[in-house]
Enzyme design. Structure first.
Site, PDB file in Angstrom:
ATOM      1  N   HIS A 141     -21.691 -99.095  10.843  1.00 27.99           N
ATOM      2  CA  HIS A 141     -21.395-100.487  11.174  1.00 27.99           C
ATOM      3  C   HIS A 141     -22.140-100.923  12.428  1.00 27.99           C
ATOM      4  CE1 HIS A 141     -19.201-104.027  12.599  1.00 27.99           C
ATOM      5  NE2 HIS A 141     -18.690-104.148  11.402  1.00 27.99           N
ATOM      6  N   CYS A 142     -22.141-100.071  13.436  1.00 32.14           N
ATOM      7  CA  CYS A 142     -22.614-100.476  14.760  1.00 32.14           C
ATOM      8  C   CYS A 142     -24.074-100.921  14.786  1.00 32.14           C
ATOM      9  CB  CYS A 142     -22.415 -99.337  15.760  1.00 32.14           C
ATOM     10  SG  CYS A 142     -20.678 -98.976  16.092  1.00 32.14           S
ATOM     11  N   LEU A 143     -24.983-100.113  14.235  1.00 35.60           N
ATOM     12  CA  LEU A 143     -26.405-100.403  14.409  1.00 35.60           C
ATOM     13  C   LEU A 143     -26.987-101.408  13.421  1.00 35.60           C
ATOM     14  CD1 LEU A 143     -27.907 -96.999  15.583  1.00 35.60           C
ATOM     15  CD2 LEU A 143     -26.651 -98.744  16.841  1.00 35.60           C
TER      16      LEU A 143
END
Length: 427
Positions: A271-273
């Site tokens: 999700h983060c990158l």
């Protein structure tokens, strides 16, 4: 004197809070486990009945959270797929997914939680958002969808934002070892949110602005995404120069200042990158600002699985070749396949119709690719020898790399795990 503020401070000090955690994914479940170790009464809420069933049976559905962790949750913790516990809760923490839909922020999970909670929240409560989103979500989106105008924020209702900083599967930096950023709509909101997280986390960092905290979370992930992208770009240059990118990084990282090592890979996942930077880009576009680096990051990394598939096409030309993908999760040692580069690669190779694609992953038993179902194969000398090409995408610790090295006819390595040789190619 603010009675609601003082009542909450007293409950926090005495560990007599009723806390509802909404959304029991990798962020919410971990948060709930830590709060359950205190004397406070904890409620877990998730729409997924399967998750609730797992927890009630003392079973974990996340690989790096053990069954024992679930079993240790105290008897004063309750779980449900409805939102009724919010009525009696002092603290409500939203830990909900914020994915993309058609390359735009999708806040439907958060909107659904607001709709379910709107008629259950009451005066005196503390509401905290942990979900990552664009700046303004906490103050604008929640304010509107929860109809918070009926309250006096900072006096009879308290609103805050505390960005999650989970690194799934990272034992070195667990929840309590990562500084926790907190923010609040008013000074009173901020102080209450700070005290709540101090119950379980030793170091809490205060931000005097919710929008600053929201943007800081996005900056953390944009920073990583841009630097990984930079290294992936440099790898293309070093490949043409016949230079090993890992040798370059190892030399560069000896500099004690001004440099932090990042490593190439098969594409951004999780999700983060791949997702969080788009939330900042979205906010920028609304303001008429071009976020060129962020857009370029997405463009470069989205092409990497295609580039890997092109390398495979060049190396393995005969029809009906058998290809084995090693690792399909987005990062090592977790069971999370969100935005995984391996899935995109498998889809690309499957479209060729000249290959038979299989995968091996110690954390994933089954995959659906189009209408086909693929099942993880167990690695052995015989199994590895049966494939024309083996492609390392996710370098799990559980893989026997010596076995893989000795028994692969052609081994394509996207993680720098192997030394280059006649049959081993770094990609």
């Amino acid at each position: 004197m603010n009675n609601f503020y003082n009542i909450n401070l007293k409950r926090i000090k005495l560990n007599k809070l009723k806390i509802s955690v909404v959304g029991l994914g990798y962020v919410g479940l971990n948060l709930l486990i830590h709060f359950s170790k205190t004397k406070n009464q904890i409620y877990g809420i998730d729409n997924d009945i399967k998750k609730i069933s797992f927890i009630k049976k003392g079973k974990s559905y996340i690989n790096y959270i053990s069954d024992n962790d679930i079993k240790k949750i105290k008897k004063n913790s309750f779980f449900s797929n409805n939102y009724n516990s919010i009525k009696s809760s002092d603290v409500v923490i939203f830990c909900l997914p914020t994915p993309l839909k058609n390359n735009r922020p999708d806040l439907s999970y958060l909107k659904e939680a607001c709709d379910e909670s709107k008629n259950k929240i009451r005066k005196g409560q503390i509401l905290i958002l942990e979900s990552t989103s664009y700046p303004g979500t906490t103050e604008d989106f929640l304010y509107k969808n929860l109809n918070l105008k009926r309250f006096k924020l900072g006096k009879n209702f308290f609103l805050g934002f505390s960005p999650e900083r989970e690194d799934p599967g990272n034992k070195k930096f667990s929840l309590t070892k990562i500084p926790k950023v907190v923010s609040g709509y008013t000074k009173e909101c901020l102080n209450l949110v700070e005290q709540i997280y101090k119950i379980i986390i030793p170091r809490v960092i205060k931000s005097n602005s919710i929008k600053v905290a929201e943007t800081a979370k996005l900056l953390e992930n944009v920073y990583r995404a841009v630097n990984v992208t930079l290294v992936n770009e440099i790898k293309k240059i070093t490949n043409k120069l016949d230079i090993d990118i890992y040798d370059v990084i190892n030399i560069a990282k000896t500099k004690p200042f001004g440099f932090q090592p990042f490593y190439p890979g098969p594409g951004l996942g999780g999700h983060c990158l791949p997702i969080d930077p788009i939330y900042l880009s979205y906010a920028a576009k609304k303001l008429g600002v071009k976020a060129k680096f962020i857009e370029l990051t997405k463009e470069v990394n989205s092409k990497i699985p295609l580039e890997i598939s092109s390398i495979i096409l060049k190396k393995i030309k005969k029809n009906k070749s058998k290809i084995l993908i090693l690792g399909v999760t987005y990062k090592p040692n977790v069971d999370d396949i969100r935005e995984s580069a391996a899935l995109k690669l498998i889809e690309l190779l499957s479209k060729q119709k000249k290959y038979k694609i299989s995968f091996s992953d110690p954390f994933i038993n089954r995959l659906s690719v189009g209408k086909k179902k693929l099942y993880s194969v167990k690695l052995s000398k015989k199994v590895l020898n049966s494939f024309d090409c083996v492609v390392l995408i996710t370098d799990h610790s559980k893989f026997n790399y010596n076995l893989i090295k000795k028994n692969s006819k052609i081994l394509l390595d996207s993680r720098g795990r192997f030394e280059v040789s006649n049959n081993i190619i770094r990609i």
